[in-house]
Design an enzyme around this catalytic site. Sequence first.
Site, PDB file in Angstrom:
ATOM      1  N   LYS A  95      64.852  29.570 -19.614  1.00  0.00           N
ATOM      2  CA  LYS A  95      65.449  30.337 -20.719  1.00  0.00           C
ATOM      3  C   LYS A  95      66.430  31.356 -20.195  1.00  0.00           C
ATOM      4  CE  LYS A  95      61.116  30.565 -23.137  1.00  0.00           C
ATOM      5  NZ  LYS A  95      59.834  31.183 -22.856  1.00  0.00           N
TER       6      LYS A  95
ATOM      7  N   LYS B 199      59.196  37.552 -11.031  1.00  0.00           N
ATOM      8  CA  LYS B 199      59.514  38.424 -12.174  1.00  0.00           C
ATOM      9  C   LYS B 199      59.736  39.864 -11.729  1.00  0.00           C
ATOM     10  CE  LYS B 199      58.849  35.481 -15.747  1.00  0.00           C
ATOM     11  NZ  LYS B 199      58.514  35.046 -17.067  1.00  0.00           N
TER      12      LYS B 199
ATOM     13  N   LYS C  30      64.199  25.062 -11.776  1.00  0.00           N
ATOM     14  CA  LYS C  30      63.779  24.595 -13.100  1.00  0.00           C
ATOM     15  C   LYS C  30      64.696  25.089 -14.215  1.00  0.00           C
ATOM     16  CE  LYS C  30      60.695  28.022 -15.001  1.00  0.00           C
ATOM     17  NZ  LYS C  30      59.523  28.319 -15.766  1.00  0.00           N
TER      18      LYS C  30
END
Length: 330
Positions: free
Chosen positions: A198, A113, A195
């Site tokens: 979003k 992140k 994966k």
Amino acid sequence: MEKKSIFSAIQATGKLTLGNYLGAIHNWVKLQDEFACTYAIADLHTLTVRNNPETIRQNIMDLLAVLLAAGVDPNKATIFIQSHVAAHSQMAWVLNCYTYMGELSRMTQFKDKSAKHADNINAGLFTYPVLMAGDILLYKADLVPVGEDQRQHIEITRDIAERFNKLYGETFVIPEPYILGVGARVMGLQNPTSKMSKSSTIPNDSIYLTDTKDEIVKKIKKAVTDSEGIVRYDVENKPGISNLISIYGAIQNKTKEEVEKEFENANYGSFKNAVAEAVVGVIEPLQQKYQEIIKDTTYMEKVYREGAKKAEVIANETMREVYEKIGLVL
Ligand code: ATP
Ligand code: LTN
């Protein structure tokens, strides 16, 4: 025998994917009959990434409506909004003082992140796992159902809890990750080695719970496969087909072997049709219910207010116990 207790939470960060549904929400629904479940909408966690206030508010209500539409039942499980129970912030501060910079800097989510949001590497992003540890420990949860990507955060929760218990005597239950096999890691349709997320920027890579039937069918038709032409599970050499097998298995409650058997003589085209039909079969009814629930703000408010009331009783009790043990004046 008393039921084992479960705690889990999902961040309210907007558009949910099929990965969130199969990796988390779907399991929440399955578990609520068997366990004493507490589920939170982790609104405080979402503050680590900058967003405008109106969007945040909408995302929270949206997630609540999706959870209810998917079948999370407030009569069986406690469901609430994290910030409504002040003990979450209180516990996070205390646990911050029992967590080391070194262990936090090893967290892969923090590394990912902070690379993604290089312009906003705030302290919250760094201490995110401590807030999460507090969430879990407040409810003395035995099991924490999450997707594979959250395993490391459960490990650090265990380390913090063990450290605390060693210093002050048995206080926290040491939680176990509860990672349910099929569906635990839904991969991108275009890039099946990472994966489904979003925030994927690759077109047609993620299926969103808001996608129309046509969009879903189109995305699955376009999903990357291989040239072997056999519906066989082999993540290494056939990540695309393996991912579709997992998706289908998770929805139909079937093992990989059962899916392979079912499509033994099928070609990829007809297998993909079956996968698309299964996905549409869960998403369409969910969308219909969602449309009803999102309009019923009175009902939603009743759910989250009552949920917070129930959660607060347990959380405050643990918080008091912790304050007392560490030496604060009560
Ligand atoms: P982001 O894309 O921003 O990393 P996310 O899609 O991972 O977000 P989270 O809110 O972090 O969403 O995750 C919510 C829950 O969904 C977690 O339990 C997580 O493990 C699970 N989850 C997320 N993506 C997947 C996936 N592709 N497969 C299975 N489970 C998933
Ligand atoms: N970090 C989690 C969301 C989360 C969570 C929790 C999950 C916040 N607090 C406590 C389990 C238990 C995620 O899914 N990204």
